[in-house]
Design an enzyme around this catalytic site. Structure first.
Site, PDB file in Angstrom:
ATOM      1  N   TYR A 153       0.910  -1.147   0.138  1.00 53.41           N
ATOM      2  CA  TYR A 153       0.003   0.122  -0.173  1.00 53.41           C
ATOM      3  C   TYR A 153       0.693   1.283   0.094  1.00 53.41           C
ATOM      4  CZ  TYR A 153      -2.929   3.663   1.687  1.00 53.41           C
ATOM      5  OH  TYR A 153      -3.903   4.823   1.912  1.00 53.41           O
ATOM      6  N   LYS A 157       1.083   4.328  -2.996  1.00 49.44           N
ATOM      7  CA  LYS A 157       0.739   5.657  -2.625  1.00 49.44           C
ATOM      8  C   LYS A 157       1.979   6.561  -2.782  1.00 49.44           C
ATOM      9  CE  LYS A 157      -3.322   4.998  -1.924  1.00 49.44           C
ATOM     10  NZ  LYS A 157      -4.304   5.733  -2.926  1.00 49.44           N
TER      11      LYS A 157
END
Length: 257
Positions: A153, A157
């Site tokens: 994740y 990002k």
């Protein structure tokens, strides 16, 4: 008033931003993963102009979402809000053979950016977790590493910031920025998240529509309507270009230079 398309806007921050923009008098087009969620979105936000439907984990559907959006006409702003979080216990592979986290969080905003008629503003949702992460473009498929959901994740990002800054360089006539909404108690963030939910959706709406001088910038990173430094590594133009080249290869969709 502006016309804004928001991906992932059936619930959470996307729906909150849509409600705020509608209340301010803007025209908003929503996006839902499937017909059932689109039905719920229409009930929750009946003032929305339309709902585009498509599962952004699949490249074919990414293309279709872009086509649906273009059929509706040009937007003043596109907010790339759709995403999945950091609590994936195992690597979930899409029909295209990609990790779901990468497909939805990175490749989908890339494909939509490339295929949706160029708006005046682009807004990409990142996370404070991007700091200290890296792109690891040689193993975005997580075949050489043991799966780590939080790291996957964070990397996605970080890549969202790379994407926003690359587009800012490629398209000087478009305001392209990234932001972090904070760790807030949404379905993605979890009920124990400590940040202020009421502030989490306002920056994306502000960047998409505000005539404030501070919002009419490009190639920047924000938190709670204030500019904040992103991880310095995200300013590496060669890395930005490498991500774009990778996304082009995987999606077979070329981003206009």
């Amino acid at each position: 008033m502006a016309r804004v398309f928001i991906t992932g806007s059936t619930d959470g921050l996307g729906a909150m931003a849509a409600r705020l923009l509608i209340d301010e008098g803007h025209r908003v087009v929503l996006h839902a993963r499937n017909a059932a969620r689109a039905h719920d979105a229409r009930n929750a936000l009946p003032e929305a102009e339309a709902v585009v439907i498509g599962d952004l984990s699949r490249i074919e559907a990414m293309r279709d979402v872009a086509e649906q959006a273009n059929t509706l006409g040009r937007f003043d702003a596109v907010i790339h809000n759709a995403g999945i979080g950091y609590r994936e216990p195992q690597r979930i592979e899409t029909v295209d053979g990609l990790p779901q986290v990468f497909a939805i969080n990175v490749l989908a905003p890339y494909v939509l950016t490339a295929l949706i008629e160029k708006p005046r503003r682009l807004v990409y949702l990142s996370s404070g977790m991007h700091r200290g992460s890296r792109a690891n473009l040689d193993d975005i498929e997580w075949k050489a590493r043991h799966w780590n959901g939080a790291q996957a994740y964070a990397e996605s990002k970080f890549m969202d910031v790379l994407l926003a800054l690359a587009v800012a360089r490629y398209w000087p006539d478009v305001l392209s920025n990234a932001l972090e909404p904070g760790w807030v108690p949404t379905k993605m963030g979890g009920s124990s998240a400590p940040d202020d939910l009421d502030k989490a959706h306002r920056t994306q709406a502000w960047l998409a529509t505000s005539e404030d001088e501070d919002a009419r910038v490009t190639g920047r990173y924000f938190f709670h309507m204030r500019e904040r430094a992103c991880d310095p590594a995200a300013r590496d133009e060669a890395l930005q270009d490498a991500l774009i080249a990778l996304c082009e290869r995987l999606s077979r969709v070329k981003l206009e230079r």
